[in-house]
Design a protein around this motif. Structure first.
Motif, PDB file in Angstrom:
ATOM      1  N   SER A 236       0.301  10.918  -2.980  1.00 58.35           N
ATOM      2  CA  SER A 236       0.276  12.375  -2.844  1.00 58.35           C
ATOM      3  C   SER A 236       1.685  12.966  -2.852  1.00 58.35           C
ATOM      4  CB  SER A 236      -0.446  12.774  -1.559  1.00 58.35           C
ATOM      5  OG  SER A 236       0.357  12.501  -0.421  1.00 58.35           O
ATOM      6  N   ASP A 237       1.772  14.215  -3.294  1.00 56.56           N
ATOM      7  CA  ASP A 237       3.056  14.922  -3.280  1.00 56.56           C
ATOM      8  C   ASP A 237       3.556  15.101  -1.845  1.00 56.56           C
ATOM      9  OD1 ASP A 237       0.784  16.652  -2.981  1.00 56.56           O
ATOM     10  OD2 ASP A 237       2.115  18.371  -3.168  1.00 56.56           O
ATOM     11  N   VAL A 238       2.633  15.243  -0.884  1.00 54.19           N
ATOM     12  CA  VAL A 238       3.019  15.377   0.521  1.00 54.19           C
ATOM     13  C   VAL A 238       3.734  14.111   0.994  1.00 54.19           C
ATOM     14  CG1 VAL A 238       2.137  15.653   2.870  1.00 54.19           C
ATOM     15  CG2 VAL A 238       1.137  16.982   1.002  1.00 54.19           C
ATOM     16  N   CYS A 239       3.235  12.949   0.588  1.00 49.71           N
ATOM     17  CA  CYS A 239       3.859  11.676   0.944  1.00 49.71           C
ATOM     18  C   CYS A 239       5.271  11.576   0.367  1.00 49.71           C
ATOM     19  CB  CYS A 239       2.985  10.533   0.434  1.00 49.71           C
ATOM     20  SG  CYS A 239       3.683   8.881   0.660  1.00 49.71           S
ATOM     21  N   ILE A 240       5.428  11.974  -0.880  1.00 48.90           N
ATOM     22  CA  ILE A 240       6.740  11.890  -1.528  1.00 48.90           C
ATOM     23  C   ILE A 240       7.730  12.841  -0.864  1.00 48.90           C
ATOM     24  CG2 ILE A 240       7.986  12.300  -3.693  1.00 48.90           C
ATOM     25  CD1 ILE A 240       5.378  11.386  -5.109  1.00 48.90           C
ATOM     26  N   LYS A 241       7.286  14.064  -0.553  1.00 47.33           N
ATOM     27  CA  LYS A 241       8.173  15.020   0.116  1.00 47.33           C
ATOM     28  C   LYS A 241       8.536  14.545   1.523  1.00 47.33           C
ATOM     29  CE  LYS A 241       5.662  18.696  -1.057  1.00 47.33           C
ATOM     30  NZ  LYS A 241       5.237  20.119  -1.203  1.00 47.33           N
ATOM     31  N   ARG A 242       7.613  13.842   2.175  1.00 47.63           N
ATOM     32  CA  ARG A 242       7.933  13.271   3.485  1.00 47.63           C
ATOM     33  C   ARG A 242       9.089  12.281   3.361  1.00 47.63           C
ATOM     34  NH1 ARG A 242       7.911  15.028   7.868  1.00 47.63           N
ATOM     35  NH2 ARG A 242      10.076  14.422   7.625  1.00 47.63           N
ATOM     36  N   LYS A 243       9.043  11.442   2.342  1.00 43.67           N
ATOM     37  CA  LYS A 243      10.093  10.452   2.147  1.00 43.67           C
ATOM     38  C   LYS A 243      11.422  11.123   1.788  1.00 43.67           C
ATOM     39  CE  LYS A 243       6.726   6.987   0.576  1.00 43.67           C
ATOM     40  NZ  LYS A 243       6.699   6.196   1.810  1.00 43.67           N
ATOM     41  N   ILE A 244      11.368  12.202   1.008  1.00 44.76           N
ATOM     42  CA  ILE A 244      12.588  12.948   0.689  1.00 44.76           C
ATOM     43  C   ILE A 244      13.195  13.531   1.960  1.00 44.76           C
ATOM     44  CG2 ILE A 244      13.518  14.966  -0.509  1.00 44.76           C
ATOM     45  CD1 ILE A 244      11.427  14.505  -2.699  1.00 44.76           C
ATOM     46  N   ARG A 245      12.345  14.126   2.792  1.00 40.23           N
ATOM     47  CA  ARG A 245      12.829  14.661   4.073  1.00 40.23           C
ATOM     48  C   ARG A 245      13.483  13.568   4.909  1.00 40.23           C
ATOM     49  NH1 ARG A 245       8.022  18.153   3.697  1.00 40.23           N
ATOM     50  NH2 ARG A 245       8.650  20.326   4.088  1.00 40.23           N
ATOM     51  N   ASN A 246      12.858  12.401   4.961  1.00 41.33           N
ATOM     52  CA  ASN A 246      13.417  11.301   5.753  1.00 41.33           C
ATOM     53  C   ASN A 246      14.785  10.884   5.250  1.00 41.33           C
ATOM     54  OD1 ASN A 246      11.070  11.309   7.263  1.00 41.33           O
ATOM     55  ND2 ASN A 246      10.214   9.465   6.319  1.00 41.33           N
TER      56      ASN A 246
ATOM     57  N   ASN B 273       0.860  -1.177   0.000  1.00 41.00           N
ATOM     58  CA  ASN B 273       0.000   0.000   0.000  1.00 41.00           C
ATOM     59  C   ASN B 273       0.897   1.228   0.000  1.00 41.00           C
ATOM     60  OD1 ASN B 273      -1.785   2.081   0.479  1.00 41.00           O
ATOM     61  ND2 ASN B 273      -2.889   1.047   2.119  1.00 41.00           N
ATOM     62  N   PRO B 274       1.091   1.876  -1.141  1.00 38.93           N
ATOM     63  CA  PRO B 274       2.070   2.957  -1.219  1.00 38.93           C
ATOM     64  C   PRO B 274       1.664   4.223  -0.482  1.00 38.93           C
ATOM     65  CG  PRO B 274       0.875   2.784  -3.285  1.00 38.93           C
ATOM     66  CD  PRO B 274       0.460   1.603  -2.463  1.00 38.93           C
ATOM     67  N   ASN B 275       0.361   4.461  -0.344  1.00 42.09           N
ATOM     68  CA  ASN B 275      -0.104   5.693   0.309  1.00 42.09           C
ATOM     69  C   ASN B 275      -1.584   5.532   0.652  1.00 42.09           C
ATOM     70  OD1 ASN B 275      -0.464   9.199  -0.704  1.00 42.09           O
ATOM     71  ND2 ASN B 275      -0.212   8.322   1.310  1.00 42.09           N
ATOM     72  N   GLY B 276      -1.870   5.107   1.858  1.00 46.62           N
ATOM     73  CA  GLY B 276      -3.246   4.866   2.265  1.00 46.62           C
ATOM     74  C   GLY B 276      -4.036   6.155   2.462  1.00 46.62           C
ATOM     75  N   ASP B 277      -5.322   6.089   2.177  1.00 47.72           N
ATOM     76  CA  ASP B 277      -6.219   7.233   2.343  1.00 47.72           C
ATOM     77  C   ASP B 277      -6.957   7.087   3.675  1.00 47.72           C
ATOM     78  OD1 ASP B 277      -8.102   9.219   2.255  1.00 47.72           O
ATOM     79  OD2 ASP B 277      -8.873   8.713   0.267  1.00 47.72           O
ATOM     80  N   PRO B 278      -6.670   7.940   4.669  1.00 44.24           N
ATOM     81  CA  PRO B 278      -7.304   7.787   5.991  1.00 44.24           C
ATOM     82  C   PRO B 278      -8.813   8.016   5.965  1.00 44.24           C
ATOM     83  CG  PRO B 278      -6.089   9.859   5.864  1.00 44.24           C
ATOM     84  CD  PRO B 278      -5.728   9.073   4.638  1.00 44.24           C
ATOM     85  N   LEU B 279      -9.319   8.697   4.936  1.00 47.85           N
ATOM     86  CA  LEU B 279     -10.754   8.943   4.834  1.00 47.85           C
ATOM     87  C   LEU B 279     -11.476   7.812   4.099  1.00 47.85           C
ATOM     88  CD1 LEU B 279     -10.785  12.766   4.014  1.00 47.85           C
ATOM     89  CD2 LEU B 279     -11.034  11.644   6.234  1.00 47.85           C
ATOM     90  N   ASN B 280     -10.708   6.802   3.673  1.00 50.46           N
ATOM     91  CA  ASN B 280     -11.304   5.675   2.955  1.00 50.46           C
ATOM     92  C   ASN B 280     -10.778   4.350   3.498  1.00 50.46           C
ATOM     93  OD1 ASN B 280     -12.894   4.391   0.999  1.00 50.46           O
ATOM     94  ND2 ASN B 280     -11.291   4.511  -0.568  1.00 50.46           N
ATOM     95  N   GLY B 281     -10.748   4.246   4.819  1.00 48.15           N
ATOM     96  CA  GLY B 281     -10.318   2.997   5.446  1.00 48.15           C
ATOM     97  C   GLY B 281      -8.864   2.650   5.199  1.00 48.15           C
TER      98      GLY B 281
END
Length: 223
Positions: free
Chosen positions: A42-52, A20-28
């Motif tokens: 999402s771009d937010v998810c990708i930027k999170r991984k870059i930051r990490n 599951n590459p990026n789960g949607d919290p509003l859809n289970g």
């Protein structure tokens, strides 16, 4: 450090297999996809991984994930207040020092709304949402825990032992981005920083494994 002279465009392809590459919290927490069945990250998810990845490389990060906090400061406001004082630092000082201290601020920018300030820092690095090249097949699997999570007075299983796990069997995703030299000059982003971003993208899924993304289930194929 060399100034960034020219605009940089990049395209990255990565694969997802039984994850599951990026789960949607509003859809289970199901894998994100659009109405046509194409997978999304999402771009937010990708930027999170870059930051990490930048943090793994020893860079100072302002927006640290809760499970990766290095300074015992549990909010962005606390981290900001540990550096700046309203009665001492003007907005120009906050802008320049924030970009100097934190690579994610001078890369992605930051909206500063702490200490009754309103400062917009526009970063040179932009990243699009990732999209699969073809529709993905979302699979839901019923799972059972062997131990009760909640007390059950009369034996048997409690209601929280049953659950559902969602994943896609396979998908190839494409993400695009760019680095703008005009905004790079504003934040002090250098060619050296661009190479760090490139390395973070190349190794995006290192140290990123979880129960939803087992080791080796996501891999950068081409950058």
């Amino acid at each position: 450090m060399a100034k960034l002279e020219n605009k940089i465009d990049f395209v990255m392809f990565f694969s997802v297999e039984n994850a599951n590459p990026n789960g949607d919290p509003l859809n289970g927490n199901m894998p994100r996809n659009d109405y046509d069945g194409y997978g999304e990250v999402s771009d937010v998810c990708i930027k999170r991984k870059i930051r990490n990845r930048l943090q793994d490389a020893g860079e100072k990060i302002f927006v640290q994930a809760n499970d990766r906090i290095e300074d015992d400061l549990t909010s962005l406001e606390a981290r900001f207040d540990s550096i700046f004082r309203k009665d001492k630092d003007d907005d120009e000082t906050v802008y320049s020092k924030s970009c100097e201290l934190w690579i994610d601020v001078r890369s992605f920018g930051q909206v500063v709304t702490f200490q009754n300030r309103s400062i917009g820092i526009r970063g040179p690095v932009s990243v699009s949402m990732a999209k699969s090249l073809s529709p993905v097949n979302v699979i839901s699997m019923q799972i059972t825990r062997s131990t009760n999570g909640m007390k059950k007075e009369k034996g048997g299983r409690s209601s929280d032992t049953m659950g559902t796990k969602h994943y896609i069997d396979f998908g190839l995703y494409k993400v695009k981005g760019s680095i703008n030299p005009y905004f790079a000059e504003k934040t002090g982003f250098t060619m050296e920083d661009a190479l760090k971003i490139k390395e973070a993208l190349r190794t995006l899924f290192v140290n990123d494994a979880s129960s939803a993304r087992p080791e080796g289930s996501m891999e950068v194929k081409k950058l």
